[in-house]
Design an enzyme around this catalytic site. Sequence first.
Site, short mmCIF file in Angstrom:
data_model
loop_
_atom_site.label_atom_id
_atom_site.label_comp_id
_atom_site.label_asym_id
_atom_site.label_seq_id
_atom_site.Cartn_x
_atom_site.Cartn_y
_atom_site.Cartn_z
N GLY A 204 6.35 8.52 8.98
CA GLY A 204 6.24 7.17 8.46
C GLY A 204 7.62 6.53 8.38
N GLN B 207 14.12 0.88 5.85
CA GLN B 207 14.87 2.06 6.26
C GLN B 207 15.72 1.82 7.49
OE1 GLN B 207 11.15 4.68 5.80
NE2 GLN B 207 12.85 6.08 5.46
N CYS C 258 11.85 12.39 3.44
CA CYS C 258 12.06 10.99 3.83
C CYS C 258 13.21 10.92 4.83
CB CYS C 258 12.41 10.19 2.58
SG CYS C 258 12.68 8.44 2.91
N LEU C 259 13.03 10.11 5.88
CA LEU C 259 14.11 9.99 6.88
C LEU C 259 15.37 9.39 6.26
CD1 LEU C 259 12.12 8.76 10.03
CD2 LEU C 259 12.99 11.06 9.57
N HIS D 135 4.11 6.38 -0.36
CA HIS D 135 5.55 6.59 -0.11
C HIS D 135 6.15 5.39 0.63
CE1 HIS D 135 8.97 9.40 1.21
NE2 HIS D 135 9.15 8.32 1.94
N GLU D 136 5.45 4.93 1.67
CA GLU D 136 6.00 3.83 2.49
C GLU D 136 5.95 2.50 1.74
OE1 GLU D 136 7.67 4.69 4.95
OE2 GLU D 136 6.88 6.71 5.11
N HIS E 280 8.79 2.15 -0.53
CA HIS E 280 10.01 1.69 0.15
C HIS E 280 10.12 0.17 0.12
CE1 HIS E 280 12.06 5.14 1.84
NE2 HIS E 280 10.97 5.61 2.42
NI NI Z 1 10.65 7.54 3.20
#
Ligand code: NI
Length: 172
Positions: A45, A50, A92-93, A135-136, A139
């Site tokens: 995701g 991000q 998470c990236l 989660h997304e 963000h």
């Molecule tokens: Ni993330």
Amino acid sequence: MEHKIRVYSDSVLRRKAEAVKKIDDEIISLLNEMKDIMYTHNGIGLAAEQIGVLKKLVVIDLRKDGNNDLIQLINPEIIESEGIYEEHEEGCLSVPGYYDVIKNRKKGVKVKYIDIDGNERTIETDDFLSVVLQHEIDHLNGILFVDRLSPVKKAFFRKEWRKLQKERKTAE
Ligand code: NI
């Protein structure tokens, strides 16, 4: 136009994304770039924040059984939620190398969004996709999964993060 993944503690990750008003070429190319970046980094995701873009855009692909199953969401919003998800680990990236269990995720969510063709859609899920959606969408509100750790775990995270950064510097 080329974007890079923003990493903790970049302040852009703390800002709120703005709703998309019109699906134009810029939005479509952003969604496609986000998809490519997610695949390149083996993520499941990615939110536009991000890559430093404050727009309500999310891409998700859980790649169940190795098959691509891309979902591109514009202006996603949780409209219903219930229960508590069983313990699970998140990563998470934007927080590379750190994984931890978040205890307060909802079990089931209903999310409304607009797809890339401009259609209003909803997803209702109570499996892992529910956690990824939460989660997304976090963000887009400037919230990272590590913000949802207990105070004790947060202290542990900060220590681990310093260690990870030192290792990265040594590896450079
Ligand atoms: Ni993330």
